[in-house]
Design a protein around this motif. Structure first.
Motif, short mmCIF file in Angstrom:
data_model
loop_
_atom_site.label_atom_id
_atom_site.label_comp_id
_atom_site.label_asym_id
_atom_site.label_seq_id
_atom_site.Cartn_x
_atom_site.Cartn_y
_atom_site.Cartn_z
N LEU A 2 0.85 -1.40 0.00
CA LEU A 2 -0.05 0.09 -0.02
C LEU A 2 0.82 1.33 -0.03
CD1 LEU A 2 -2.49 -1.14 2.57
CD2 LEU A 2 -2.76 -1.02 0.14
N GLY A 3 1.96 1.14 0.34
CA GLY A 3 2.99 2.48 0.50
C GLY A 3 2.65 3.34 1.49
N LEU A 4 1.87 2.94 2.75
CA LEU A 4 1.48 3.76 3.62
C LEU A 4 2.97 4.15 4.44
CD1 LEU A 4 -1.80 2.43 4.93
CD2 LEU A 4 -1.52 4.59 3.29
N LYS A 5 3.22 5.48 4.92
CA LYS A 5 4.14 5.82 5.38
C LYS A 5 4.16 5.49 6.93
CE LYS A 5 6.07 7.40 1.61
NZ LYS A 5 7.17 6.48 1.06
N LEU A 6 2.87 5.66 7.50
CA LEU A 6 2.62 5.52 8.97
C LEU A 6 1.58 4.27 9.10
CD1 LEU A 6 3.42 6.34 11.70
CD2 LEU A 6 1.51 7.98 11.51
N PRO A 7 2.04 2.95 9.58
CA PRO A 7 1.00 2.09 9.60
C PRO A 7 -0.08 2.58 10.92
CG PRO A 7 3.27 1.47 10.38
CD PRO A 7 3.34 2.66 9.84
N THR A 8 -1.03 1.86 11.11
CA THR A 8 -1.97 2.04 12.22
C THR A 8 -1.26 1.40 13.37
OG1 THR A 8 -3.89 2.59 10.81
CG2 THR A 8 -4.36 1.77 12.94
N ASP A 9 -1.40 2.12 14.37
CA ASP A 9 -1.22 1.29 15.65
C ASP A 9 -2.23 0.21 15.97
OD1 ASP A 9 -0.99 0.69 18.19
OD2 ASP A 9 -0.21 2.48 19.04
N PRO A 10 -1.48 -0.86 16.13
CA PRO A 10 -2.71 -2.30 16.31
C PRO A 10 -3.46 -1.94 17.40
CG PRO A 10 -0.41 -2.86 16.13
CD PRO A 10 -0.23 -1.49 16.08
N ARG A 11 -3.06 -1.03 18.41
CA ARG A 11 -3.99 -0.72 19.77
C ARG A 11 -5.53 -0.01 19.26
NH1 ARG A 11 0.37 2.13 23.28
NH2 ARG A 11 0.68 3.06 21.22
N TRP A 12 -5.29 0.50 18.05
CA TRP A 12 -6.64 0.89 17.41
C TRP A 12 -7.74 0.03 17.46
CZ3 TRP A 12 -8.97 -0.23 12.76
CH2 TRP A 12 -9.93 0.24 12.26
N VAL A 13 -7.47 -1.32 17.41
CA VAL A 13 -8.42 -2.23 17.41
C VAL A 13 -9.21 -2.38 18.68
CG1 VAL A 13 -8.91 -4.97 16.86
CG2 VAL A 13 -7.37 -3.48 15.62
N ASN A 14 -8.51 -2.27 19.84
CA ASN A 14 -8.99 -2.24 20.93
C ASN A 14 -9.93 -0.94 21.43
OD1 ASN A 14 -6.91 -4.18 21.84
ND2 ASN A 14 -5.55 -2.71 22.49
N ILE A 15 -9.81 0.09 20.84
CA ILE A 15 -10.55 1.30 20.75
C ILE A 15 -12.02 0.88 20.17
CG2 ILE A 15 -11.05 3.58 19.87
CD1 ILE A 15 -8.04 4.03 20.35
N VAL A 16 -11.72 0.09 18.81
CA VAL A 16 -13.08 -0.17 17.99
C VAL A 16 -13.76 -1.27 18.71
CG1 VAL A 16 -13.55 -1.44 15.99
CG2 VAL A 16 -11.71 0.34 15.80
N GLU A 17 -13.19 -2.17 19.60
CA GLU A 17 -13.84 -3.15 20.01
C GLU A 17 -14.67 -2.97 21.24
OE1 GLU A 17 -12.19 -7.49 19.31
OE2 GLU A 17 -10.66 -6.39 20.47
N LYS A 18 -14.12 -1.61 21.67
CA LYS A 18 -15.33 -0.97 22.80
C LYS A 18 -16.48 -0.56 22.19
CE LYS A 18 -11.10 -0.14 25.71
NZ LYS A 18 -10.34 0.64 26.19
#
Length: 193
Positions: A2-18
């Motif tokens: 994808l070429g993205l320069k900054l990957p999403t912090d995997p902890r974002w999923v914890n926010i989503v799951e709430k």
């Protein structure tokens, strides 16, 4: 890929799951906006026949994705919430200056669309790998493939209709700018923020 320069912090999923209801509502409206973007490209650039043909197919696909997400919301006993401003897209759209030739306007819109699809793909991959809700994880794995195809389609059209070298330079600059935006986001249960 994808070429993205900054990957999403995997902890974002914890926010989503709430708050799964919130991410599903935001996701539904992302699909609606993707449909609207494809329609807008048809209306704004009807002389690009191949683009129009692909956008017609994309409208059908994106609205079917909206229905799939809406069905997930209904299956869980919820209703579709209200649309919210997408801070990511609002900030992203400030990168390229307004105006310029029609071709340049088209290229800019295609690059924006490619990047939004790339970030969606990356986020859906994370959801597919990290969500504890396996049914929803599978749902996002399947959508991830579509987003990747959309990203490559938009980027391919930008390179086809613009000067490839100039488009590639603009793409790299946009990726750098997007990384700056993402460094301030990723703290909400939204697809892009």
């Amino acid at each position: 890929m994808l070429g993205l320069k900054l990957p999403t912090d995997p902890r974002w999923v914890n926010i989503v799951e709430k708050n799964i209801e919130e991410i599903l509502t935001d996701h539904a409206f992302c699909e609606q906006k993707a449909t609207s973007t494809a329609i807008s490209l048809i209306v704004s650039f009807p002389e690009y026949t191949e683009l129009v043909q692909e956008m017609v197919a994309l409208v059908k696909e994106e609205i079917s994705h909206f229905k799939m997400v809406h069905d997930k919301i209904l299956e869980r006993g919820w209703t579709l919430g209200r649309d919210r401003k997408d801070e990511y897209v609002i900030k992203l759209m400030k990168f390229f200056p307004k105006g310029g030739s029609r071709t340049m306007q088209l290229v800019h819109r295609l690059l924006y669309a490619a990047l939004i699809e790339a970030r969606s793909c990356e986020r859906f991959r994370l959801l597919s790998e990290e969500l504890e809700d396996k049914e929803l994880a599978t749902f996002y794995r399947n959508l991830m493939v579509s987003e990747a195809n959309h990203y490559t389609m938009f980027l391919g059209f930008a390179r086809k209709y613009g000067d490839k070298k100039e488009v590639d330079t603009k793409w790299q600059q946009l990726l750098e700018y997007e990384a700056e935006i993402m460094s301030d986001l990723g703290k909400n249960e939204t697809v892009h923020g």
